[in-house]
Design a protein around this motif. Structure first.
Motif, short mmCIF file in Angstrom:
data_model
loop_
_atom_site.label_atom_id
_atom_site.label_comp_id
_atom_site.label_asym_id
_atom_site.label_seq_id
_atom_site.Cartn_x
_atom_site.Cartn_y
_atom_site.Cartn_z
N ASN A 1 36.23 42.98 34.72
CA ASN A 1 35.76 43.91 35.76
C ASN A 1 35.31 43.17 37.01
N TYR A 2 34.63 42.06 36.81
CA TYR A 2 34.21 41.25 37.96
C TYR A 2 35.42 40.73 38.73
N LEU A 3 36.40 40.20 38.02
CA LEU A 3 37.58 39.66 38.68
C LEU A 3 38.38 40.75 39.40
N ILE A 4 38.53 41.90 38.78
CA ILE A 4 39.25 43.00 39.43
C ILE A 4 38.52 43.46 40.69
N SER A 5 37.22 43.62 40.59
CA SER A 5 36.47 44.16 41.73
C SER A 5 36.31 43.16 42.88
N THR A 6 36.44 41.86 42.61
CA THR A 6 36.24 40.88 43.67
C THR A 6 37.52 40.19 44.12
N ALA A 7 38.56 40.15 43.28
CA ALA A 7 39.74 39.35 43.62
C ALA A 7 41.04 40.14 43.67
N TYR A 8 41.05 41.38 43.21
CA TYR A 8 42.29 42.16 43.20
C TYR A 8 42.50 42.82 44.56
N ASN B 1 37.74 53.43 37.75
CA ASN B 1 36.30 53.31 37.70
C ASN B 1 35.99 52.28 36.63
N LEU B 2 35.59 51.09 37.05
CA LEU B 2 35.38 50.00 36.11
C LEU B 2 34.19 50.25 35.19
N GLU B 3 33.20 50.98 35.66
CA GLU B 3 32.08 51.33 34.78
C GLU B 3 32.55 52.25 33.66
N THR B 4 33.37 53.22 34.01
CA THR B 4 33.92 54.13 33.01
C THR B 4 34.79 53.35 32.03
N PHE B 5 35.60 52.44 32.55
CA PHE B 5 36.43 51.61 31.69
C PHE B 5 35.57 50.85 30.69
N ALA B 6 34.51 50.19 31.17
CA ALA B 6 33.63 49.42 30.29
C ALA B 6 32.99 50.32 29.24
N GLU B 7 32.58 51.50 29.63
CA GLU B 7 31.97 52.45 28.69
C GLU B 7 32.98 52.91 27.65
#
Length: 96
Positions: free
Chosen positions: A32-39, A51-57
């Motif tokens: 999630n960190y890599l997607i949100s900062t480097a993608y 929604n990366l939070e939803t994905f993590a949940e």
């Protein structure tokens, strides 16, 4: 880009067939960190519903009761959730 140490527990001998729930949580956080900062297509993917939070949940809910998680099952979960939201040519999931 923000710099952050991320925990990855993969050895140099290839991808393990099974890993722990704790390793799964660390992997999802790092991904999630890599997607949100480097993608490069992150903002467009968010517009398409990523929604990366939803994905993590969802990953946490699905694997919560697992002692060992199959790498193949996890790859299938990632592919189903992430590739549908990231339809640009700059996003591919490759597994070695």
């Amino acid at each position: 880009m923000e710099y952050r140490n991320i925990y990855l527990n993969w050895n140099n001998e290839g991808t393990p067939q099974f890993f722990s729930y704790e390793d799964l949580q660390n992997d999802v956080n790092a991904l999630n960190y890599l997607i949100s900062t480097a993608y490069a297509g992150y903002e467009d993917a968010v517009k398409r519903g990523l929604n990366l939070e939803t994905f993590a949940e969802q990953v946490d809910d699905y694997y919560y009761s697992y002692d060992r998680i199959s790498t193949d099952d996890y790859i299938h979960t990632l592919t189903n959730f992430l590739e549908k939201k990231n339809q640009g040519s700059s996003f591919y999931l490759f597994w070695l």
